[in-house]
Design an enzyme around this catalytic site. Structure first.
Site, PDB file in Angstrom:
ATOM      1  N   GLY A 184       0.841  -1.191   0.000  1.00 11.47           N
ATOM      2  CA  GLY A 184       0.000   0.000   0.000  1.00 11.47           C
ATOM      3  C   GLY A 184       0.879   1.244   0.000  1.00 11.47           C
ATOM      4  N   PHE A 185       0.338   2.333   0.489  1.00  9.45           N
ATOM      5  CA  PHE A 185       1.071   3.610   0.414  1.00  9.45           C
ATOM      6  C   PHE A 185       2.397   3.558   1.177  1.00  9.45           C
ATOM      7  CE2 PHE A 185      -3.210   5.236  -0.660  1.00  9.45           C
ATOM      8  CZ  PHE A 185      -2.873   5.836  -1.861  1.00  9.45           C
ATOM      9  N   VAL A 186       2.362   3.031   2.405  1.00  9.72           N
ATOM     10  CA  VAL A 186       3.604   3.010   3.195  1.00  9.72           C
ATOM     11  C   VAL A 186       4.591   2.005   2.594  1.00  9.72           C
ATOM     12  CG1 VAL A 186       4.630   2.602   5.457  1.00  9.72           C
ATOM     13  CG2 VAL A 186       2.396   3.712   5.300  1.00  9.72           C
ATOM     14  N   GLY A 187       4.091   0.833   2.223  1.00  6.73           N
ATOM     15  CA  GLY A 187       4.975  -0.202   1.684  1.00  6.73           C
ATOM     16  C   GLY A 187       5.655   0.222   0.391  1.00  6.73           C
TER      17      GLY A 187
ATOM     18  N   ASP B 264       2.333  -8.540  -1.456  1.00  2.57           N
ATOM     19  CA  ASP B 264       0.983  -8.149  -1.017  1.00  2.57           C
ATOM     20  C   ASP B 264       0.049  -9.315  -1.346  1.00  2.57           C
ATOM     21  OD1 ASP B 264      -0.276  -5.096  -0.378  1.00  2.57           O
ATOM     22  OD2 ASP B 264      -1.746  -6.578  -1.068  1.00  2.57           O
TER      23      ASP B 264
ATOM     24  N   ARG C  63     -11.720   0.440  18.187  1.00  2.00           N
ATOM     25  CA  ARG C  63     -10.297   0.107  18.239  1.00  2.00           C
ATOM     26  C   ARG C  63     -10.118  -1.416  18.344  1.00  2.00           C
ATOM     27  NH1 ARG C  63      -7.598  -0.692  22.427  1.00  2.00           N
ATOM     28  NH2 ARG C  63      -5.402  -1.015  22.062  1.00  2.00           N
TER      29      ARG C  63
ATOM     30  N   ASN D  60      -6.393  -6.487  12.310  1.00  2.00           N
ATOM     31  CA  ASN D  60      -4.962  -6.392  12.023  1.00  2.00           C
ATOM     32  C   ASN D  60      -4.148  -7.464  12.754  1.00  2.00           C
ATOM     33  OD1 ASN D  60      -5.355  -4.435  10.173  1.00  2.00           O
ATOM     34  ND2 ASN D  60      -4.584  -2.743  11.395  1.00  2.00           N
TER      35      ASN D  60
ATOM     36  N   VAL E  53       5.368  -1.868  11.285  1.00 10.38           N
ATOM     37  CA  VAL E  53       4.836  -0.531  10.995  1.00 10.38           C
ATOM     38  C   VAL E  53       3.312  -0.511  11.185  1.00 10.38           C
ATOM     39  CG1 VAL E  53       4.708   1.313   9.257  1.00 10.38           C
ATOM     40  CG2 VAL E  53       6.697  -0.191   9.308  1.00 10.38           C
TER      41      VAL E  53
ATOM     42  N   ARG F 284       8.203  14.671  13.081  1.00  7.64           N
ATOM     43  CA  ARG F 284       7.086  15.639  13.065  1.00  7.64           C
ATOM     44  C   ARG F 284       7.364  16.779  14.046  1.00  7.64           C
ATOM     45  NH1 ARG F 284       2.396  10.987  12.590  1.00  7.64           N
ATOM     46  NH2 ARG F 284       2.175  11.147  10.327  1.00  7.64           N
TER      47      ARG F 284
HETATM   48  N1  LIG Z   1       3.787   3.095  12.745  1.00  9.70           N
HETATM   49  C1  LIG Z   1       3.466   4.238  12.158  1.00  9.70           C
HETATM   50  O1  LIG Z   1       3.927   5.301  12.548  1.00  9.70           O
HETATM   51  C2  LIG Z   1       2.566   4.214  10.944  1.00  9.70           C
HETATM   52  C3  LIG Z   1       2.535   5.294  10.050  1.00  9.70           C
HETATM   53  C4  LIG Z   1       1.714   5.210   8.926  1.00  9.70           C
HETATM   54  C5  LIG Z   1       0.926   4.060   8.717  1.00  9.70           C
HETATM   55  N2  LIG Z   1       0.956   3.061   9.629  1.00  9.70           N
HETATM   56  C6  LIG Z   1       0.171   1.839   9.444  1.00  9.70           C
HETATM   57  O2  LIG Z   1       0.753   1.090   8.384  1.00  9.70           O
HETATM   58  C7  LIG Z   1      -0.249   0.259   7.797  1.00  9.70           C
HETATM   59  C8  LIG Z   1      -0.224   0.436   6.275  1.00  9.70           C
HETATM   60  O3  LIG Z   1      -0.611   1.755   5.928  1.00  9.70           O
HETATM   61  P1  LIG Z   1      -0.864   2.113   4.395  1.00  9.70           P
HETATM   62  O4  LIG Z   1      -1.181   3.553   4.326  1.00  9.70           O
HETATM   63  O5  LIG Z   1       0.236   1.548   3.559  1.00  9.70           O
HETATM   64  O6  LIG Z   1      -2.205   1.254   4.134  1.00  9.70           O
HETATM   65  P2  LIG Z   1      -2.724   0.720   2.729  1.00  9.70           P
HETATM   66  O7  LIG Z   1      -4.159   0.343   2.952  1.00  9.70           O
HETATM   67  O8  LIG Z   1      -2.371   1.668   1.644  1.00  9.70           O
HETATM   68  O9  LIG Z   1      -1.863  -0.628   2.477  1.00  9.70           O
HETATM   69  C9  LIG Z   1      -1.983  -1.782   3.246  1.00  9.70           C
HETATM   70  C10 LIG Z   1      -1.658  -2.963   2.334  1.00  9.70           C
HETATM   71  O10 LIG Z   1      -1.627  -4.170   3.118  1.00  9.70           O
HETATM   72  C11 LIG Z   1      -2.088  -5.197   2.280  1.00  9.70           C
HETATM   73  N3  LIG Z   1      -2.460  -6.388   3.043  1.00  9.70           N
HETATM   74  C12 LIG Z   1      -3.595  -6.603   3.764  1.00  9.70           C
HETATM   75  N4  LIG Z   1      -3.560  -7.845   4.296  1.00  9.70           N
HETATM   76  C13 LIG Z   1      -2.395  -8.404   3.915  1.00  9.70           C
HETATM   77  C14 LIG Z   1      -1.797  -9.675   4.156  1.00  9.70           C
HETATM   78  N5  LIG Z   1      -2.402 -10.613   4.909  1.00  9.70           N
HETATM   79  N6  LIG Z   1      -0.594  -9.928   3.597  1.00  9.70           N
HETATM   80  C15 LIG Z   1       0.034  -8.987   2.840  1.00  9.70           C
HETATM   81  N7  LIG Z   1      -0.492  -7.773   2.581  1.00  9.70           N
HETATM   82  C16 LIG Z   1      -1.688  -7.495   3.111  1.00  9.70           C
HETATM   83  C17 LIG Z   1      -3.259  -4.571   1.543  1.00  9.70           C
HETATM   84  O11 LIG Z   1      -3.621  -5.322   0.389  1.00  9.70           O
HETATM   85  C18 LIG Z   1      -2.695  -3.188   1.225  1.00  9.70           C
HETATM   86  O12 LIG Z   1      -2.074  -3.152  -0.047  1.00  9.70           O
HETATM   87  C19 LIG Z   1      -1.582   0.653   8.470  1.00  9.70           C
HETATM   88  O13 LIG Z   1      -1.863  -0.259   9.519  1.00  9.70           O
HETATM   89  C20 LIG Z   1      -1.279   2.031   9.023  1.00  9.70           C
HETATM   90  O14 LIG Z   1      -2.123   2.348  10.107  1.00  9.70           O
HETATM   91  C21 LIG Z   1       1.769   3.105  10.730  1.00  9.70           C
END
Ligand SMILES: NC(=O)c1ccc[n+]([C@@H]2O[C@H](COP(=O)([O-])OP(=O)(O)OC[C@H]3O[C@@H](n4cnc5c(N)ncnc54)[C@H](O)[C@@H]3O)[C@@H](O)[C@H]2O)c1
Length: 307
Positions: A9-12, A31, A86, A93, A116, A149
């Site tokens: 996703g966006f972070v990955g 993914d 929550r 998750n 993450v 931040r």
């Molecule tokens: N720790 C931090 O500071 C921080 C900061 C930003 C985001 N996050 C967290 O990171 C996570 C990802 O955020 P994002 O914006 O990339 O979300 P996103 O929805 O864009 O991406 C998440 C991805 O995970 C994939 N996924 C779901 N189940 C899966 C599985 N079983 N195996 C493999 N992939 C799987 C989804 O298909 C999706 O592509 C979220 O939980 C978000 O809350 C944490």
């Protein structure tokens, strides 16, 4: 080094891009969504001639391709949707994290896991529990992001370069984040000497609410540029074995009078993972807040047993 990023996703995907641009290793992006990581990897490879990095990235839906990873960054997970509690998010998750750990660890038994996915503290605890890996090889990303931040907000407030600002946050990700005013400096001058108490508290509160501020602006999804930059800084410290001291969600073993719980503390990162938890000089108030945050995390992790 071989570095797997779980969740595209966006972070990955932005994490994969930053790791490639920094030339930190061979990247595998995985993914559950078919073709998504493959498409992203191809796009990243096509950018290589322009950016001048090695196109060493593979997109896959098959965990066999992740075997032998030195570092695994786990970003798989769902964000909270309207109407979801929550505990609902925790349940969903936790299921995803357990699934990922069961699939990624058999092929990479010596990997360092950087968590993450949110809720961060619980997910880090769960990843350590399910993997059975030594705790120094399982830790979470939050403190680098929260500190970044805070540093930006201070720089913006005072109209100085971000490079002039040092600051670190400890504790938990969110409400029980512990800001350390005495350890925040601008060109070496402690922040409390430069701004009044009200400004100080406003900057800290904006940092605590930093994730929510971005979510409210984006309307859909959450932050990813600063989170991926933070993950990349942690990976870089490990790959380069630099022993850089970064705030991470690490397993405390008596430091700060805190034991047997994950909590945000400064840690020296290197090839072994968390090589040492660094004990800063905290005053009684700061210490009390850090211990309170640790007890809050301990209680939240106990929720996992009720799922
Ligand atoms: N720790 C931090 O500071 C921080 C900061 C930003 C985001 N996050 C967290 O990171 C996570 C990802 O955020 P994002 O914006 O990339 O979300 P996103 O929805 O864009 O991406 C998440 C991805 O995970 C994939 N996924 C779901 N189940 C899966 C599985 N079983 N195996 C493999 N992939 C799987 C989804 O298909 C999706 O592509 C979220 O939980 C978000 O809350 C944490």
């Amino acid at each position: 080094m071989k570095i797997t990023v779980v969740g595209s996703g966006f972070v990955g995907q932005t994490t994969a891009m930053r790791l490639l641009q920094k030339g930190l290793g061979d990247i595998v992006l995985i993914d559950i969504i078919e073709d998504l990581p493959q498409g992203l990897a191809l796009d990243l490879k096509e950018a290589a001639p322009v950016e001048g990095y090695e196109p060493s990235v593979t997109g896959t839906n098959d965990y066999a391709d992740t075997a032998g990873s030195d570092i695994v960054v786990i970003t798989a997970g769902l964000p909270r949707k309207p109407g979801m509690s929550r505990m609902d998010l925790l349940g969903m998750n936790a299921g995803i994290m357990s699934d990922v750990i069961s699939k990624v660890t058999p092929g990479s038994p010596n990997a360092i896991l950087i968590i993450v996915s949110n809720p961060l503290d619980e997910m880090t605890f769960l990843a350590a529990d399910k993997s059975g890996f030594p705790k120094e090889r399982v830790f979470g990303m939050a403190g680098v992001l929260d500190s970044a931040r805070l540093r930006y907000f201070i720089a913006e407030e005072l109209g100085v370069s971000t490079s002039a600002v040092e600051a670190m946050t400890l504790g938990s990700h969110g409400d029980s984040m512990v800001a350390l005013p005495r350890h925040a400096t601008v060109n070496g001058t402690p922040l409390p000497e430069l701004v009044d108490e009200e400004t100080l508290q406003r900057l800290f509160q904006r940092t605590r609410d930093g994730g929510a501020e971005i979510v409210a602006l984006l309307k859909k999804g959450s932050a990813f540029y600063a989170p991926s930059a933070s993950v990349a800084a942690m990976v870089q410290a490990i790959v380069e074995d630099s022993q850089a001291e970064l705030p991470v969600c690490a397993w405390a073993t008596g430091q700060y009078g805190i034991s047997d719980v994950y909590v945000g503390v400064p840690a020296a990162l290197g090839r072994k993972g968390v090589e040492e938890i660094v004990e800063l000089d905290l005053n009684d108030d700061e210490l009390a807040k850090l211990r309170e945050a640790a007890e809050g995390i301990r209680a939240k992790c106990a929720d996992l047993a009720t799922l």
